[in-house]
Design a protein around this motif. Structure first.
Motif, PDB file in Angstrom:
ATOM      1  N   LYS A  86       0.843  -1.194   0.000  1.00 44.13           N
ATOM      2  CA  LYS A  86       0.000   0.000   0.000  1.00 44.13           C
ATOM      3  C   LYS A  86       0.878   1.243   0.000  1.00 44.13           C
ATOM      4  O   LYS A  86       1.903   1.289   0.673  1.00 44.13           O
ATOM      5  CB  LYS A  86      -0.916   0.000   1.229  1.00 44.13           C
ATOM      6  N   HIS A  87       0.458   2.266  -0.753  1.00 43.23           N
ATOM      7  CA  HIS A  87       1.199   3.531  -0.762  1.00 43.23           C
ATOM      8  C   HIS A  87       0.874   4.310   0.506  1.00 43.23           C
ATOM      9  O   HIS A  87      -0.104   4.015   1.213  1.00 43.23           O
ATOM     10  CB  HIS A  87       0.865   4.337  -2.016  1.00 43.23           C
ATOM     11  N   ILE A  88       1.682   5.326   0.819  1.00 39.40           N
ATOM     12  CA  ILE A  88       1.537   6.029   2.104  1.00 39.40           C
ATOM     13  C   ILE A  88       0.246   6.843   2.180  1.00 39.40           C
ATOM     14  O   ILE A  88      -0.193   7.211   3.272  1.00 39.40           O
ATOM     15  CB  ILE A  88       2.754   6.946   2.403  1.00 39.40           C
ATOM     16  N   PHE A  89      -0.359   7.148   1.019  1.00 43.30           N
ATOM     17  CA  PHE A  89      -1.598   7.935   1.024  1.00 43.30           C
ATOM     18  C   PHE A  89      -2.841   7.047   1.073  1.00 43.30           C
ATOM     19  O   PHE A  89      -3.961   7.551   0.984  1.00 43.30           O
ATOM     20  CB  PHE A  89      -1.669   8.812  -0.233  1.00 43.30           C
ATOM     21  N   TYR A  90      -2.648   5.742   1.244  1.00 38.93           N
ATOM     22  CA  TYR A  90      -3.762   4.788   1.214  1.00 38.93           C
ATOM     23  C   TYR A  90      -4.844   5.181   2.220  1.00 38.93           C
ATOM     24  O   TYR A  90      -4.583   5.372   3.412  1.00 38.93           O
ATOM     25  CB  TYR A  90      -3.250   3.384   1.515  1.00 38.93           C
ATOM     26  N   GLY A  91      -6.091   5.313   1.738  1.00 36.35           N
ATOM     27  CA  GLY A  91      -7.231   5.620   2.607  1.00 36.35           C
ATOM     28  C   GLY A  91      -7.403   7.087   2.925  1.00 36.35           C
ATOM     29  O   GLY A  91      -8.402   7.476   3.537  1.00 36.35           O
ATOM     30  N   LYS A  92      -6.444   7.946   2.540  1.00 39.54           N
ATOM     31  CA  LYS A  92      -6.531   9.373   2.857  1.00 39.54           C
ATOM     32  C   LYS A  92      -6.775  10.243   1.630  1.00 39.54           C
ATOM     33  O   LYS A  92      -7.244  11.370   1.749  1.00 39.54           O
ATOM     34  CB  LYS A  92      -5.233   9.838   3.551  1.00 39.54           C
ATOM     35  N   LEU A  93      -6.454   9.740   0.451  1.00 40.08           N
ATOM     36  CA  LEU A  93      -6.545  10.531  -0.770  1.00 40.08           C
ATOM     37  C   LEU A  93      -7.877  10.264  -1.470  1.00 40.08           C
ATOM     38  O   LEU A  93      -8.139   9.149  -1.919  1.00 40.08           O
ATOM     39  CB  LEU A  93      -5.370  10.167  -1.683  1.00 40.08           C
ATOM     40  N   LYS A  94      -8.729  11.303  -1.551  1.00 41.63           N
ATOM     41  CA  LYS A  94     -10.089  11.133  -2.080  1.00 41.63           C
ATOM     42  C   LYS A  94     -10.355  12.097  -3.231  1.00 41.63           C
ATOM     43  O   LYS A  94      -9.801  13.193  -3.289  1.00 41.63           O
ATOM     44  CB  LYS A  94     -11.129  11.397  -0.981  1.00 41.63           C
ATOM     45  N   CYS A  95     -11.244  11.670  -4.115  1.00 42.64           N
ATOM     46  CA  CYS A  95     -11.752  12.559  -5.158  1.00 42.64           C
ATOM     47  C   CYS A  95     -12.762  13.502  -4.502  1.00 42.64           C
ATOM     48  O   CYS A  95     -13.692  13.050  -3.818  1.00 42.64           O
ATOM     49  CB  CYS A  95     -12.411  11.749  -6.269  1.00 42.64           C
ATOM     50  N   ALA A  96     -12.590  14.808  -4.709  1.00 39.80           N
ATOM     51  CA  ALA A  96     -13.471  15.787  -4.069  1.00 39.80           C
ATOM     52  C   ALA A  96     -14.875  15.773  -4.656  1.00 39.80           C
ATOM     53  O   ALA A  96     -15.811  16.287  -4.046  1.00 39.80           O
ATOM     54  CB  ALA A  96     -12.870  17.181  -4.201  1.00 39.80           C
ATOM     55  N   HIS A  97     -15.045  15.154  -5.829  1.00 38.68           N
ATOM     56  CA  HIS A  97     -16.334  15.193  -6.514  1.00 38.68           C
ATOM     57  C   HIS A  97     -17.202  13.961  -6.237  1.00 38.68           C
ATOM     58  O   HIS A  97     -18.429  14.065  -6.216  1.00 38.68           O
ATOM     59  CB  HIS A  97     -16.111  15.347  -8.019  1.00 38.68           C
ATOM     60  N   CYS A  98     -16.580  12.800  -6.029  1.00 41.24           N
ATOM     61  CA  CYS A  98     -17.372  11.579  -5.791  1.00 41.24           C
ATOM     62  C   CYS A  98     -16.995  10.866  -4.489  1.00 41.24           C
ATOM     63  O   CYS A  98     -17.633   9.881  -4.112  1.00 41.24           O
ATOM     64  CB  CYS A  98     -17.235  10.612  -6.962  1.00 41.24           C
TER      65      CYS A  98
END
Length: 525
Positions: free
Chosen positions: A319-331
């Motif tokens: 898993k990359h370090i941004f796993y679970g924290k990086l989201k699409c602001a639109h969906c």
């Protein structure tokens, strides 16, 4: 501290009864009976905390968390349980609470069936009998867990399906326990997915086709059939669509060939929820346990196809370090990490699958994201440091606590003085030294003074607690300064500072911090 008695009730996670079981009812009746038979609890407000279906091997339980939070805020002076095992089965943690934390916070702990009352310990630490009982409960829990695991593995080897939800394409049989039958509506979609993959259709094209035709995704299909109630995972929103990952998951699942594949993961320890992936050699694979939806030949052809050859084993990728924290602001779907000419970047796969113009434009390079976050975190640290030093919040809170504690000490001395005076007035009245009307007047004056002092002490103690909470928050903020001038972004730094990162289609990033936003703005690229 207000007069409150907290009843803590817990039922083991292994119990599968629906709703509250008889065991929960019995615990409740026992604890209420104890309160009714002890007059000292007559004026107590009774609160109940119930964890129905949670293991006692750890304290990751919703009700016990709420209880302990109130204890830390000094809102609960007394806790009652049926026995030590209801509170917890972890020997070290239970003993730590009984021997250190509860005495420090002046919390009375009663285990009814163990005949244990911390108020009767006369300041001594817990005895060997209590420690041994806690240890025995933990050993018992470990033994039960191992037996349950052994029984489950034996059932897996017999080809029994033990999950509460059948995987997409199947339904749980109503005629034969722990077995599956084909769900023809969903199975038709699975066959179509494999058929398109055999014809070398890209996985994203398959997802886009299904979404255009408004074929319900697995989760939406379960919702429509009311079979998703036992689901324990979270989703991005109410509408869940077909994605590249969902297609890949189906194409890599050899259970569609009629095999039952079990024990792919196992718990690190019974006291933890964390699981680890097991090597394929340790999986339990039983053939011909249910009707196949696709043939073995078709499944193997899909695995060998050049466009889908990376399917098998995809879940074991790091898993990359941004796993679970990086989201699409639109969906609100998680962004997926991709490589373009060996340069990693993130984009919204869900948006690509539904051909959403806003989501399709969400794309961000890892280098830009990392540099932006490092700058934002560094700015937050500098602003936090400036705020704490400028306002002198820690020093002010410390001075306020010292002043309040001095006032409480003085008021307690006056309270003791008035209580003694009230007793002496009664003795003088009994000895005939003062008349009844004079005694009643003094009694009323002393009672008013006592009530006023108690109210002041309670108010000041609450103020002390509030100041302590502020100091705790500020100390936590101060501890963030150890990451000042960090040159490398790590998962530890992200967990310390950031709750979620939202990426917009215009290249802007919105950061939701774990504390007050000292920058209070979105950071453009």
């Amino acid at each position: 501290m207000e007069k409150k008695a907290a009843l803590y009730i817990r039922l083991s996670a292994e119990d599968e009864n629906e709703g509250e079981s008889d065991s929960i009812k019995n615990q409740r009746d026992l604890l209420h009976s104890y309160l009714a038979n002890h007059a000292e609890f007559a004026e107590y407000e009774v609160l109940e905390f119930c964890d129905d279906g949670f293991s006692g091997t750890n304290f990751d339980r919703p009700a016990v968390k709420r209880l302990l939070d109130m204890v830390k805020r000094k809102e609960i002076p007394c806790i009652l349980v049926k026995d030590f095992s209801r509170f917890g089965r972890n020997f070290l943690e239970v003993c730590d609470y009984l021997d250190q934390i509860f005495p420090f916070l002046r919390v009375r702990f009663i285990a009814v069936n163990e005949n244990y009352d911390s108020n009767k310990s006369n300041g001594r630490s817990i005895g060997m009998d209590v420690a041994f009982k806690a240890l025995i409960y933990e050993l018992y829990s470990r033994d039960i867990s191992e037996k349950i695991r052994s029984v489950q593995q034996a059932k897996f080897k017999k080809g029994e399906y033990l999950c509460s939800i059948a995987f997409y394409g199947y339904a749980r049989s109503t005629e034969k326990k722990n077995s599956l039958v084909v769900d023809e509506l969903a199975a038709a979609v699975v066959r179509r997915i494999f058929s398109m993959a055999c014809e070398s259709a890209p996985l994203r094209k398959i997802a886009v086709t299904l979404n255009k035709e408004k074929v319900p995704s697995p989760l939406m299909y379960r919702r429509a059939n009311h079979t998703d109630k036992s689901r324990g995972w979270k989703v991005a929103g109410e509408q869940v669509v077909w994605t590249f990952m969902a297609i890949r998951r189906i194409l890599s699942d050899e259970r569609y060939t009629g095999k039952l594949v079990s024990r792919k993961r196992t718990k690190v320890d019974i006291s933890l929820k964390k699981t680890v992936a097991l090597p394929k050699s340790e999986w339990i694979v039983v053939p011909d346990t249910h009707e196949a939806i696709v043939s073995e030949e078709m499944f193997q052809k899909v695995q060998s196809n050049s466009k889908t050859k990376s399917i098998t084993g995809w879940t074991n990728q790091p898993k990359h370090i941004f796993y679970g924290k990086l989201k699409c602001a639109h969906c609100n779907h998680s962004l997926q990490r991709k490589l373009l000419r060996k340069e990693p970047f993130y984009r919204c796969e869900a948006g690509m699958a539904v051909q959403n113009e806003q989501c399709q434009s969400v794309k961000l390079s890892e280098q830009t994201l990392t540099q932006t976050l490092l700058s934002a975190i560094d700015a937050q640290i500098r602003l936090i440091q400036c705020s704490l030093s400028k306002e002198g919040r820690l020093e002010k809170a410390g001075d306020a606590i010292t002043k309040l504690q001095k006032q409480v000490k003085e008021q307690r001395a006056m309270l003791d003085k008035w209580k003694l005076a009230k007793i002496l007035a009664y003795e003088e009245f009994c000895d005939g030294k003062i008349q009844k009307d004079k005694y009643l007047k003094r009694k009323e004056e002393y009672s008013e003074s006592i009530s006023s002092a108690e109210a002041l002490i309670l108010r000041w103690e609450k103020a002390v607690n509030q100041e302590n909470l502020q100091i705790q928050k500020d100390t936590e903020l101060q501890s963030c300064q150890r990451f000042a001038s960090a040159t490398e972004l790590t998962r530890e730094i992200l967990d310390e500072f950031i709750q979620v990162i939202r990426v917009y289609n215009n290249g802007a990033i919105e950061i939701v911090w774990n504390f007050k936003d000292y920058i209070n703005t979105c950071i453009p690229q």
